[in-house]
Scaffold this motif. Structure first.
Motif, PDB file in Angstrom:
ATOM      1  N   MET A   1      30.879  27.882  -9.520  1.00  0.00           N
ATOM      2  CA  MET A   1      30.990  29.281  -9.872  1.00  0.00           C
ATOM      3  C   MET A   1      29.777  29.746 -10.650  1.00  0.00           C
ATOM      4  O   MET A   1      29.218  30.780 -10.367  1.00  0.00           O
ATOM      5  CB  MET A   1      32.249  29.508 -10.685  1.00  0.00           C
ATOM      6  N   VAL A   2      29.320  29.020 -11.669  1.00  0.00           N
ATOM      7  CA  VAL A   2      28.212  29.439 -12.502  1.00  0.00           C
ATOM      8  C   VAL A   2      27.105  28.406 -12.392  1.00  0.00           C
ATOM      9  O   VAL A   2      27.348  27.223 -12.561  1.00  0.00           O
ATOM     10  CB  VAL A   2      28.668  29.570 -13.977  1.00  0.00           C
ATOM     11  N   ALA A   3      25.890  28.858 -12.130  1.00  0.00           N
ATOM     12  CA  ALA A   3      24.764  27.939 -12.003  1.00  0.00           C
ATOM     13  C   ALA A   3      24.077  27.775 -13.342  1.00  0.00           C
ATOM     14  O   ALA A   3      23.702  28.750 -13.974  1.00  0.00           O
ATOM     15  CB  ALA A   3      23.762  28.492 -10.981  1.00  0.00           C
ATOM     16  N   ALA A   4      23.941  26.559 -13.810  1.00  0.00           N
ATOM     17  CA  ALA A   4      23.268  26.287 -15.078  1.00  0.00           C
ATOM     18  C   ALA A   4      21.762  26.319 -14.855  1.00  0.00           C
ATOM     19  O   ALA A   4      21.264  25.889 -13.837  1.00  0.00           O
ATOM     20  CB  ALA A   4      23.687  24.923 -15.613  1.00  0.00           C
ATOM     21  N   VAL A   5      21.069  26.856 -15.811  1.00  0.00           N
ATOM     22  CA  VAL A   5      19.626  26.918 -15.757  1.00  0.00           C
ATOM     23  C   VAL A   5      19.080  26.024 -16.848  1.00  0.00           C
ATOM     24  O   VAL A   5      19.445  26.160 -18.011  1.00  0.00           O
ATOM     25  CB  VAL A   5      19.133  28.374 -15.968  1.00  0.00           C
ATOM     26  N   ALA A   6      18.215  25.093 -16.482  1.00  0.00           N
ATOM     27  CA  ALA A   6      17.613  24.204 -17.473  1.00  0.00           C
ATOM     28  C   ALA A   6      16.593  24.993 -18.274  1.00  0.00           C
ATOM     29  O   ALA A   6      15.810  25.754 -17.735  1.00  0.00           O
ATOM     30  CB  ALA A   6      16.945  23.025 -16.776  1.00  0.00           C
ATOM     31  N   PHE A  50      22.009  36.086 -20.604  1.00  0.00           N
ATOM     32  CA  PHE A  50      22.953  35.733 -19.547  1.00  0.00           C
ATOM     33  C   PHE A  50      22.286  35.707 -18.184  1.00  0.00           C
ATOM     34  O   PHE A  50      22.641  34.896 -17.337  1.00  0.00           O
ATOM     35  CB  PHE A  50      24.165  36.657 -19.553  1.00  0.00           C
ATOM     36  N   HIS A  51      21.322  36.588 -17.980  1.00  0.00           N
ATOM     37  CA  HIS A  51      20.590  36.553 -16.707  1.00  0.00           C
ATOM     38  C   HIS A  51      19.843  35.226 -16.573  1.00  0.00           C
ATOM     39  O   HIS A  51      19.752  34.661 -15.479  1.00  0.00           O
ATOM     40  CB  HIS A  51      19.625  37.725 -16.613  1.00  0.00           C
ATOM     41  N   GLU A  52      19.321  34.723 -17.672  1.00  0.00           N
ATOM     42  CA  GLU A  52      18.610  33.438 -17.664  1.00  0.00           C
ATOM     43  C   GLU A  52      19.587  32.270 -17.494  1.00  0.00           C
ATOM     44  O   GLU A  52      19.342  31.352 -16.728  1.00  0.00           O
ATOM     45  CB  GLU A  52      17.834  33.287 -18.981  1.00  0.00           C
ATOM     46  N   TRP A  53      20.684  32.308 -18.223  1.00  0.00           N
ATOM     47  CA  TRP A  53      21.644  31.197 -18.213  1.00  0.00           C
ATOM     48  C   TRP A  53      22.534  31.201 -16.975  1.00  0.00           C
ATOM     49  O   TRP A  53      22.944  30.154 -16.491  1.00  0.00           O
ATOM     50  CB  TRP A  53      22.528  31.236 -19.463  1.00  0.00           C
ATOM     51  N   PRO A  55      22.173  33.131 -13.647  1.00  0.00           N
ATOM     52  CA  PRO A  55      21.491  34.085 -12.771  1.00  0.00           C
ATOM     53  C   PRO A  55      22.343  34.567 -11.593  1.00  0.00           C
ATOM     54  O   PRO A  55      22.130  35.666 -11.100  1.00  0.00           O
ATOM     55  CB  PRO A  55      20.264  33.312 -12.284  1.00  0.00           C
ATOM     56  N   ASP A  56      23.297  33.771 -11.153  1.00  0.00           N
ATOM     57  CA  ASP A  56      24.131  34.138 -10.002  1.00  0.00           C
ATOM     58  C   ASP A  56      25.587  34.302 -10.423  1.00  0.00           C
ATOM     59  O   ASP A  56      26.479  33.696  -9.847  1.00  0.00           O
ATOM     60  CB  ASP A  56      24.009  33.075  -8.904  1.00  0.00           C
ATOM     61  N   ARG A  57      25.812  35.135 -11.432  1.00  0.00           N
ATOM     62  CA  ARG A  57      27.170  35.329 -11.942  1.00  0.00           C
ATOM     63  C   ARG A  57      28.074  35.884 -10.851  1.00  0.00           C
ATOM     64  O   ARG A  57      27.758  36.895 -10.219  1.00  0.00           O
ATOM     65  CB  ARG A  57      27.136  36.293 -13.123  1.00  0.00           C
ATOM     66  N   PRO A  58      29.207  35.225 -10.632  1.00  0.00           N
ATOM     67  CA  PRO A  58      30.148  35.728  -9.612  1.00  0.00           C
ATOM     68  C   PRO A  58      30.707  37.100  -9.999  1.00  0.00           C
ATOM     69  O   PRO A  58      30.869  37.404 -11.185  1.00  0.00           O
ATOM     70  CB  PRO A  58      31.274  34.688  -9.617  1.00  0.00           C
ATOM     71  N   ARG A 136      31.474  26.742 -19.507  1.00  0.00           N
ATOM     72  CA  ARG A 136      31.451  25.981 -20.764  1.00  0.00           C
ATOM     73  C   ARG A 136      30.235  25.055 -20.789  1.00  0.00           C
ATOM     74  O   ARG A 136      29.570  24.916 -21.817  1.00  0.00           O
ATOM     75  CB  ARG A 136      32.749  25.188 -20.948  1.00  0.00           C
ATOM     76  N   ASP A 137      29.909  24.444 -19.650  1.00  0.00           N
ATOM     77  CA  ASP A 137      28.730  23.580 -19.574  1.00  0.00           C
ATOM     78  C   ASP A 137      27.447  24.376 -19.844  1.00  0.00           C
ATOM     79  O   ASP A 137      26.561  23.907 -20.557  1.00  0.00           O
ATOM     80  CB  ASP A 137      28.637  22.902 -18.203  1.00  0.00           C
ATOM     81  N   VAL A 138      27.340  25.571 -19.272  1.00  0.00           N
ATOM     82  CA  VAL A 138      26.173  26.424 -19.482  1.00  0.00           C
ATOM     83  C   VAL A 138      26.080  26.830 -20.951  1.00  0.00           C
ATOM     84  O   VAL A 138      25.004  26.779 -21.566  1.00  0.00           O
ATOM     85  CB  VAL A 138      26.232  27.669 -18.571  1.00  0.00           C
TER      86      VAL A 138
END
Length: 158
Positions: A1-6, A50-53, A55-58, A136-138
């Protein structure tokens, strides 16, 4: 669902450093940036975080501001140079999390600190919902130093 950004943590007290430009119209009669505009600068920094963390928010994922505390420590004067907002997650709860934001002027002076409580909401029910594990991971990856405010005043005004 949410992509984490390093992202690398540039310092232990924040995760992102976000430049935000000021506008001439943000000034007030005292020749500094108005306190309402400072809140808008913090809002812009939250959106960019949030855009950085995420980027592909559902589209079915939603969260709202439940509380925002701001402490002003120095005036912000207009400049064509951006202010810098340092952004991180200060705390994570079951259905809410707290963002810690610090605004620095072009000389590096801390001008304002904000703590914003965000609540994850089930869009269909309009009620708080548990933070999904992937979010939560992000958020955990974005943990930094919580906002520190001065002690509250105990005296009352007459």
């Amino acid at each position: 669902m949410v992509a984490a950004v390093a992202s690398e943590s540039p310092a232990p007290d924040y995760v992102l450093e976000i430049p935000v430009h000021l506008r001439w119209g943000d000034m007030d009669i005292n020749n500094h940036i108005n306190n309402v505009q400072i809140s808008r600068l913090f809002e812009e920094a939250r959106v960019r975080s949030f855009h950085e963390w995420i980027p592909d928010r559902p589209r079915d994922f939603s969260f709202l501001v439940a509380r925002q505390d701001v402490e002003f420590s120095a005036p912000v004067h207009y400049s064509t140079h951006p202010v810098l907002v340092h952004s991180c997650v200060g705390r994570i709860g079951r259905s809410s999390f707290v963002m810690a934001l610090r605004l620095f002027d072009k000389e590096g002076v801390l001008c304002a600190t904000a703590e914003t409580t965000m609540v994850v909401v089930d869009p269909a029910a309009g009620r708080p919902a548990p933070i999904p594990d992937d979010l939560r991971d992000v958020l955990t990856a974005a943990l930094g130093e919580p906002a520190r405010f001065h002690a509250p005043r105990t005296a009352t005004a007459n």
